[in-house]
Design an enzyme around this catalytic site. Structure first.
Site, mmCIF file in Angstrom:
data_model
loop_
_atom_site.group_PDB
_atom_site.id
_atom_site.type_symbol
_atom_site.label_atom_id
_atom_site.label_comp_id
_atom_site.label_asym_id
_atom_site.label_seq_id
_atom_site.Cartn_x
_atom_site.Cartn_y
_atom_site.Cartn_z
ATOM 1 N N VAL A 61 0.810 -1.218 0.000
ATOM 2 C CA VAL A 61 0.000 0.000 0.000
ATOM 3 C C VAL A 61 0.845 1.271 0.000
ATOM 4 O O VAL A 61 0.300 2.377 -0.011
ATOM 5 C CB VAL A 61 -0.980 0.052 1.200
ATOM 6 C CG1 VAL A 61 -1.957 -1.098 1.143
ATOM 7 C CG2 VAL A 61 -0.235 0.084 2.531
ATOM 8 N N LYS A 62 2.183 1.138 0.002
ATOM 9 C CA LYS A 62 3.039 2.318 0.008
ATOM 10 C C LYS A 62 3.187 2.898 -1.407
ATOM 11 O O LYS A 62 2.560 2.432 -2.352
ATOM 12 C CB LYS A 62 4.400 1.965 0.605
ATOM 13 C CG LYS A 62 4.353 1.496 2.065
ATOM 14 C CD LYS A 62 3.753 2.537 2.985
ATOM 15 C CE LYS A 62 4.036 2.272 4.460
ATOM 16 N NZ LYS A 62 3.545 1.001 4.983
ATOM 17 N N ILE A 63 4.041 3.916 -1.537
ATOM 18 C CA ILE A 63 4.130 4.652 -2.799
ATOM 19 C C ILE A 63 4.630 3.760 -3.931
ATOM 20 O O ILE A 63 4.080 3.761 -5.031
ATOM 21 C CB ILE A 63 5.059 5.877 -2.640
ATOM 22 C CG1 ILE A 63 4.714 6.673 -1.381
ATOM 23 C CG2 ILE A 63 4.992 6.754 -3.891
ATOM 24 C CD1 ILE A 63 3.290 7.173 -1.316
#
Length: 388
Positions: free
Chosen positions: A190-192
């Site tokens: 779910v991170k960049i």
């Protein structure tokens, strides 16, 4: 009803799949050429001297603390508004943990409160060895002020920038090392950008870099110039300290390298979504994130705070109504000091009132590069209907 619009998700395309397939077809699956290639690209992007890739950001925090010399008898300070890993890394080292309350405008550690607490700790001989400011939702804390305090009080700064890959601070990339001895990134889905699971520590200090590389791989060296005994042959290695198997695989690194090529596009989309949310949610009984950092933040999260008394619903009722309507909201974070483990260490409700009030108000709305305009409008309409 199950959520149909998640709060976050990875963005995978054919180039990512092809990059992983190339590794699967190669001679290397674990630590081969893709890992240093990813490290070099990450360091170049952040304008840092060194990047050490590991299996997740929790392991990155752990070995960063060890590289900083944190151990029994020492204390680490961080913010209560973070994932538990930002505090747990100290406990893995046998050190104590304490917290500093948040700035209610940025939700990051309050540098003024930090200074006040440091002055008190200096008088009692309880200064921290390490301070971990967290770049919450993609935006750094007041790192210049924290860096000045580090010079004054003598602690190591490890910025937990798990939310902030690609973000900038004071006109420079987060991770460049201007205001931190080490910086930690996360590559969770779910991170960049994602490597599946994965993390990294960035630093400009070659001593930290050498120690981090040792700690991630069992404390072993094959470098004859660093051995304590005689080199007994081409097979020989020495375990010189108690390290860990925190290595990143070539599969993960190949995915990360492919994702980094699209980082600017991911950031541009997240920033556009943040600007659209500001327009779509205007006039609703919620407090929106500050936009003075619109082009600096990586916008990992988009957090609104409910204005209590403005609707007939409680925080929980609002959250559950959105989930029931198919909006996959979340809450970042439960204050760490309220977790049962930390309560058993002596922490209690009321100690960090800004973080606790934030927890009673906050809702993370869907925010990811693949979120369509149409789905974002559904989120806004649903929130408006629920609050009405």
């Amino acid at each position: 009803m199950s959520a149909t619009i998640p709060y976050g998700r990875q963005s995978i395309d054919e180039s990512d799949i092809a990059a992983v397939v190339r590794v699967l077809s190669s001679d290397w699956l674990t630590q081969g050429p893709a890992v240093p290639a990813f490290e070099n690209a990450l360091a170049a992007r952040a304008q840092a001297a060194c990047a050490v890739a590991v299996c997740n950001a929790t392991s990155a925090l752990h070995i960063a603390c060890l590289a900083a010399g944190l151990g029994p008898g020492d204390t680490l300070w961080t913010t209560p508004n973070t994932f538990v890993a930002s505090a747990n890394c100290a406990r893995y080292c046998g050190a104590d943990v304490d917290f500093v309350d948040i700035d209610p405008d940025t939700f990051c550690v309050d540098a003024v409160a930090l200074e006040r607490k440091l002055i008190e700790a200096q008088h009692t001989g309880t200064l921290p060895k390490v301070v971990i400011p967290v770049a919450f939702a993609g935006r750094s804390a007041d790192m210049r002020a924290i860096w000045r305090l580090a010079d004054r009080f003598g602690f190591v700064v490890i910025e937990d920038a798990s939310h902030a890959v690609g973000a900038t601070y004071a006109g420079r990339p987060v991770g460049c090392g201007d205001y931190a001895h080490m910086t930690v990134f996360s590559f969770h889905p779910v991170k960049i950008v994602t490597t599946g699971e994965g993390g990294a520590v960035l630093t400009n200090d070659p001593r930290y870099d050498e120690r981090l590389r040792s700690l991630r791989s069992h404390g072993i060296t094959r470098d004859a110039s660093k051995m304590e005994g005689d080199d007994e042959g081409p097979w020989f290695y020495e375990m010189q300290e108690l390290g860990f198997n925190y290595r990143m695989t070539d599969l993960q690194a190949a995915l990360g390298l492919s994702q980094l090529a699209r980082l600017d596009a991911f950031l541009a989309r997240r920033r556009a979504l943040a600007a659209r949310y500001a327009r779509l949610l205007d006039g609703l009984p919620v407090s929106l994130p500050r936009y003075d950092a619109l082009d600096d933040s990586a916008w990992h999260l988009y957090v609104v705070r409910l204005k209590h008394g403005a609707t007939g619903l409680t925080h929980r009722e609002t959250f559950e109504a959105l989930r029931q309507a198919g909006i996959g909201v979340n809450l970042h974070y439960i204050p760490v000091h309220l977790q049962p483990y930390y309560r058993r260490l002596g922490f209690a409700p009321g100690q960090y009132p800004e973080a606790e009030q934030y927890y009673r108000d906050a809702i993370s709305l869907p925010m990811y590069a693949g979120l369509s305009d149409e789905d974002q409008e559904i989120v806004a309409r649903t929130l408006k209907a629920v609050l009405a």
